[in-house]
Design a protein around this motif. Structure first.
Motif, PDB file in Angstrom:
ATOM      1  N   VAL A  82      -7.982   1.014  -7.835  1.00 16.83           N
ATOM      2  CA  VAL A  82      -8.539  -0.328  -7.627  1.00 16.83           C
ATOM      3  C   VAL A  82      -8.328  -1.170  -8.885  1.00 16.83           C
TER       4      VAL A  82
ATOM      5  N   GLY B  24      -1.380  -4.152 -10.052  1.00 18.13           N
ATOM      6  CA  GLY B  24      -2.345  -3.757  -9.045  1.00 18.13           C
ATOM      7  C   GLY B  24      -2.889  -4.936  -8.258  1.00 18.13           C
TER       8      GLY B  24
ATOM      9  N   VAL C 299      -2.371   5.012  -3.068  1.00 18.40           N
ATOM     10  CA  VAL C 299      -3.253   5.925  -2.343  1.00 18.40           C
ATOM     11  C   VAL C 299      -2.650   7.315  -2.465  1.00 18.40           C
TER      12      VAL C 299
ATOM     13  N   ILE D  35       0.880  -1.166   0.000  1.00 14.38           N
ATOM     14  CA  ILE D  35       0.000   0.000   0.000  1.00 14.38           C
ATOM     15  C   ILE D  35       0.914   1.212   0.000  1.00 14.38           C
TER      16      ILE D  35
ATOM     17  N   SER E 274      -7.989  -3.856  -2.805  1.00 19.95           N
ATOM     18  CA  SER E 274      -8.270  -2.439  -3.074  1.00 19.95           C
ATOM     19  C   SER E 274      -9.746  -2.127  -2.877  1.00 19.95           C
ATOM     20  N   TRP E 275     -10.626  -2.961  -3.469  1.00 20.86           N
ATOM     21  CA  TRP E 275     -12.053  -2.724  -3.340  1.00 20.86           C
ATOM     22  C   TRP E 275     -12.518  -2.909  -1.900  1.00 20.86           C
TER      23      TRP E 275
ATOM     24  N   SER F 185      -6.753  -5.712  -7.130  1.00 22.73           N
ATOM     25  CA  SER F 185      -8.096  -5.154  -7.137  1.00 22.73           C
ATOM     26  C   SER F 185      -8.964  -5.636  -5.977  1.00 22.73           C
TER      27      SER F 185
ATOM     28  N   ILE G  61      -1.147  -1.081  -4.215  1.00 21.72           N
ATOM     29  CA  ILE G  61      -2.370  -0.286  -4.081  1.00 21.72           C
ATOM     30  C   ILE G  61      -1.950   1.166  -3.898  1.00 21.72           C
TER      31      ILE G  61
ATOM     32  N   MET H 223      -7.632   6.689  -4.596  1.00 25.83           N
ATOM     33  CA  MET H 223      -6.936   5.403  -4.564  1.00 25.83           C
ATOM     34  C   MET H 223      -7.294   4.602  -5.806  1.00 25.83           C
TER      35      MET H 223
END
Length: 284
Positions: free
Chosen positions: A75, A96, A148, A53, A101-102, A98, A146, A73
């Motif tokens: 996803v 990534g 941010v 992250i 992330s979600w 996902s 991820i 951010m």
């Protein structure tokens, strides 16, 4: 549950990418900076985190002054770099993650953070330089990232207390994720620096070192600063400390400092490298 096993603070200045692209790491100017990174690389290669992250700020590649989300951010399953005008070579895509992330996106919106959720997102040197520092030669494709993004360029910007609470919310979201994965959190950006105006070149070494100390032992003390305090103490671009503060917020349990280096100036910036080991709290 998912486990945050550690965290890293690192600079992301674009000159680092140019130095690496041109093989300048062991020249006198760059050697004190780059020589601090092998212990962190060794730790990452030993621990083999599944996900990074990464808190960073976009410098005009994806979000320009006409559209500047406070928090955003990604996803997506993949993120692409592009020419930013710094002369940095475009690098391979970033992988990534996902699903987590979600999960984080849903969790933190439920907690009241109105994130901009990006299903497509170009990433600039704020994200790519740290990855290449940790896995030189663009060898970062195995780790999922991820991104941010925190606004540190245009007022109004989130205050340190708010970025810390964002980190806390993300830490809780990771803790509630049921898949057994290991996560490392990066807080990127400069410490004290000012790139323009009457105080161009300003660096406050004592302030930077105090911030590094507080990131370990008393992070709540950093939330007492306002952004204007950061500007006064560390220069106009010292608001990038908000990425370090957000990173520290994700660490809900015991923190142990494993490695630290501070070097200034590097490209007119104070650069703080820190490796923190983290033990997630049990039974929460």
């Amino acid at each position: 549950m998912a486990n945050i096993i550690g965290a890293v603070t690192t600079s992301h200045i674009p000159a680092i990418a140019n130095a690496m692209a041109n093989g300048l790491e062991q020249t006198p100017y760059w050697k004190p900076f780059f020589d601090a990174y092998p212990p962190v690389r060794d730790w990452l290669n030993e621990k083999k985190p599944d996900v990074i992250i990464l808190f960073y700020n976009d410098h005009g590649l994806e979000f320009f002054i006409d559209k500047k989300p406070t928090f955003a951010m990604g996803v997506a399953d993949e993120y692409h770099n592009a020419d930013e005008g710094w002369g940095i070579p475009t690098i391979p895509p970033v992988t990534g993650e996902s699903e987590l992330s979600w999960h984080i996106a849903n969790s933190i919106v439920d907690e009241g953070f109105d994130m901009t959720i990006c299903q497509e997102m170009k990433v600039d040197h704020g994200l790519t330089v740290p990855l290449n520092l940790m896995w030189p030669g663009h060898q970062y494709g195995h780790v999922k990232v991820i991104p941010v993004c925190i606004n540190c360029e245009q007022y109004p910007m989130p205050q340190p207390w708010r970025t810390f609470e964002l980190g806390r919310a993300i830490g809780r979201a990771v803790q509630s994720y049921e898949e057994d994965i290991n996560v490392v959190v990066f807080g990127t950006g400069g410490m004290s620096h000012q790139l323009d105006g009457e105080r161009a070149g300003f660096i406050n070494r004592a302030f930077d070192i105090d911030c590094l100390d507080k990131l370990v032992s008393d992070p709540e003390a950093l939330t007492k600063y306002t952004n204007m305090d950061l500007v006064e103490q560390g220069g106009a671009q010292a608001v990038e400390l908000n990425m370090h503060i957000a990173m520290r917020g994700t660490l809900l349990g015991k923190v142990t400092e494993l490695h630290r280096n501070y070097h200034a100036p590097i490209s007119n910036t104070g650069s703080g490298l820190m490796l923190l080991e983290h033990e997630m709290p049990k039974g929460e």
